[in-house]
Design a protein around this motif. Structure first.
Motif, short mmCIF file in Angstrom:
data_model
loop_
_atom_site.label_atom_id
_atom_site.label_comp_id
_atom_site.label_asym_id
_atom_site.label_seq_id
_atom_site.Cartn_x
_atom_site.Cartn_y
_atom_site.Cartn_z
N LYS A 63 -0.64 10.01 12.05
CA LYS A 63 -1.92 10.57 11.91
C LYS A 63 -2.85 9.81 11.05
CE LYS A 63 -0.30 15.31 12.61
NZ LYS A 63 -0.43 16.96 11.80
N SER A 64 -2.53 8.74 10.49
CA SER A 64 -3.42 7.89 9.73
C SER A 64 -4.25 7.19 10.47
CB SER A 64 -2.42 6.71 8.78
OG SER A 64 -1.70 7.64 7.72
N ASP A 65 -5.21 6.55 9.71
CA ASP A 65 -6.29 5.74 10.66
C ASP A 65 -5.43 4.48 10.83
OD1 ASP A 65 -8.30 7.27 10.16
OD2 ASP A 65 -9.51 6.09 8.47
N LYS A 66 -6.11 3.79 12.05
CA LYS A 66 -5.28 2.71 12.60
C LYS A 66 -6.31 1.38 12.76
CE LYS A 66 -2.38 5.87 15.40
NZ LYS A 66 -2.77 7.12 14.62
N PRO A 67 -6.51 0.84 11.41
CA PRO A 67 -7.54 -0.25 11.63
C PRO A 67 -6.92 -1.40 12.26
CG PRO A 67 -6.48 0.04 9.63
CD PRO A 67 -6.00 1.11 10.21
N ALA A 68 -7.61 -2.50 12.24
CA ALA A 68 -7.18 -3.80 13.04
C ALA A 68 -6.35 -4.49 11.98
CB ALA A 68 -8.46 -4.52 13.56
N GLU A 69 -6.50 -4.34 10.68
CA GLU A 69 -5.82 -5.33 9.72
C GLU A 69 -5.47 -4.57 8.66
OE1 GLU A 69 -8.79 -7.92 8.78
OE2 GLU A 69 -10.06 -6.59 7.54
N GLY A 70 -4.57 -5.27 7.59
CA GLY A 70 -4.24 -4.51 6.43
C GLY A 70 -2.76 -4.18 6.56
N TYR A 71 -1.92 -4.94 7.29
CA TYR A 71 -0.56 -4.51 7.56
C TYR A 71 0.59 -5.36 6.69
CZ TYR A 71 -2.63 -1.49 10.85
OH TYR A 71 -3.48 -0.45 11.55
N ASP A 72 -0.01 -6.19 5.76
CA ASP A 72 1.17 -6.91 5.06
C ASP A 72 1.70 -5.94 3.77
OD1 ASP A 72 -0.62 -7.60 2.20
OD2 ASP A 72 -1.98 -7.49 3.97
N TYR A 73 2.54 -6.20 3.43
CA TYR A 73 3.33 -5.65 2.35
C TYR A 73 2.35 -5.04 1.08
CZ TYR A 73 8.02 -6.01 4.50
OH TYR A 73 8.90 -5.88 5.37
N ASP A 74 1.63 -6.16 0.59
CA ASP A 74 0.73 -6.05 -0.56
C ASP A 74 -0.14 -4.67 -0.25
OD1 ASP A 74 2.00 -7.86 -2.06
OD2 ASP A 74 0.43 -9.06 -1.89
N ARG A 75 -0.88 -4.86 1.12
CA ARG A 75 -1.76 -3.77 1.14
C ARG A 75 -1.10 -2.44 1.35
NH1 ARG A 75 -6.58 -2.05 0.25
NH2 ARG A 75 -5.28 -0.13 -0.16
N LEU A 76 0.05 -2.40 2.15
CA LEU A 76 0.73 -1.27 2.33
C LEU A 76 1.26 -0.63 0.80
CD1 LEU A 76 2.72 -2.18 5.57
CD2 LEU A 76 0.77 -0.82 5.37
N ALA A 77 1.67 -1.38 0.12
CA ALA A 77 1.94 -0.81 -1.20
C ALA A 77 0.61 -0.23 -1.88
CB ALA A 77 2.51 -2.14 -2.07
N ASP A 78 -0.32 -1.29 -1.74
CA ASP A 78 -1.48 -0.73 -2.38
C ASP A 78 -2.03 0.74 -1.82
OD1 ASP A 78 -1.75 -2.83 -3.87
OD2 ASP A 78 -3.24 -3.74 -2.51
N ASP A 79 -1.83 1.06 -0.65
CA ASP A 79 -1.99 2.34 0.10
C ASP A 79 -1.30 3.56 -0.63
OD1 ASP A 79 -3.86 1.26 1.90
OD2 ASP A 79 -2.60 1.36 3.45
N VAL A 80 -0.06 3.00 -1.05
CA VAL A 80 0.83 3.96 -1.59
C VAL A 80 0.37 4.33 -2.99
CG1 VAL A 80 3.19 4.44 -2.51
CG2 VAL A 80 2.94 3.33 -0.42
N ARG A 81 -0.30 3.40 -3.75
CA ARG A 81 -0.78 3.57 -5.06
C ARG A 81 -2.08 4.55 -4.96
NH1 ARG A 81 -0.95 1.28 -10.38
NH2 ARG A 81 -2.34 2.64 -11.39
N CYS A 82 -2.60 4.25 -4.02
CA CYS A 82 -3.89 5.29 -3.56
C CYS A 82 -3.43 6.69 -3.54
CB CYS A 82 -4.58 4.84 -2.45
SG CYS A 82 -5.48 2.98 -2.70
#
Length: 270
Positions: A63-82
């Motif tokens: 159910k999360s948003d589905k952007p065109a980018e942001g799928y590297d481990y750094d960004r995904l880990a940053d999402d968890v921090r958010c």
């Protein structure tokens, strides 16, 4: 209850929060190509025992948003921090399956384990899912590239094929269809992009930075994240414990769900 958390790049991450008033918290990060519902058989049982279970859908999935980018481990880990920041989590157990395990490791490294008291890795795609000259234990990069290419040509067929290698034990046709439907909820872009990340990224330096007790659960018949990956993790993470699952493939959270839940609870309570 379910709600959304907005990340710092304005992508909304879906969060399923069960038993939110309980202090004993486990944050689950699902594997590819599913979503938080992968842990249904943990969410059925653990809240009864007084646990707060939080499942997130990583960007591009569920159910999360589905952007065109942001799928590297750094960004995904940053999402968890958010998510951790937004709901003010402290002293929680972080658990991740497959690529979710890789994201959990990146979180521990990149965010210095912020708020995490214990780490649990379930068939984690780490320290490297794919073979490298210095690490011959993984699957071939060509096999992952084939999944990526099939995603762009016939994603439903790719999901069916992947589902057939996911479980070691026989599963019913209705259950197989349920698992297939989880994958369909993702975007094609995210499915291919996250597969590219777990094909190309590695976490050898990241695992050395883990400073909390770590549980490693892994099926010995896993055809996705081969069992030698779990051995490498246990050797690379200090204060870690490896528990082999003798009758499981990649889907140990379902194939041996009673043992899985028992080991996880024991680890948290010790």
């Amino acid at each position: 209850m379910g709600y959304y958390v907005k990340t710092d790049d304005d992508v909304k991450i879906y969060v399923e929060d069960i038993n939110p008033k309980c202090d004993k918290t486990i944050l689950f990060i699902h594997g590819w190509p599913a979503n938080h519902n992968l842990f249904e058989y943990q969410f059925d049982e653990l809240p009864k025992l007084g646990y707060r279970c939080i499942g997130i859908d990583i960007r591009g999935f569920g159910k999360s948003d589905k952007p065109a980018e942001g799928y590297d481990y750094d960004r995904l880990a940053d999402d968890v921090r958010c998510v951790v920041n937004a709901i003010k989590l402290k002293n929680f157990t972080l658990g991740g399956h497959s690529v979710g395990g890789a994201i959990a490791i990146k979180y521990m490294s990149r965010h210095k384990g912020y708020g995490v008291s214990k780490l649990a890795l379930f068939a984690a795609a780490a320290p490297s899912l794919t073979r490298r000259p210095e690490f011959p234990a993984g699957i071939s990069k060509e096999d992952v590239t084939a999944l990526i290419e099939q995603t762009y040509v016939d994603r439903p067929k790719m999901l069916r094929t992947f589902g057939e290698m996911f479980f070691f034990q026989n599963i019913t046709k209705p259950f197989s269809q349920w698992f297939f439907n989880l994958g369909l909820e993702a975007s094609g872009i995210a499915t291919a992009a996250v597969a590219t990340s777990f094909r190309d990224e590695e976490l050898f330096s990241d695992i050395k930075k883990i400073e909390v007790p770590t549980l490693i659960l892994h099926g010995i018949h896993d055809k996705v994240c081969l069992f030698p990956l779990a051995v490498a993790l246990s050797q690379g993470i200090k204060d870690s414990k490896l528990v082999p699952f003798e009758n499981s493939g990649h889907g140990l959270f379902y194939e041996e769900k009673d043992k899985f839940n028992k080991e996880l609870i024991k680890f948290i309570e010790d």
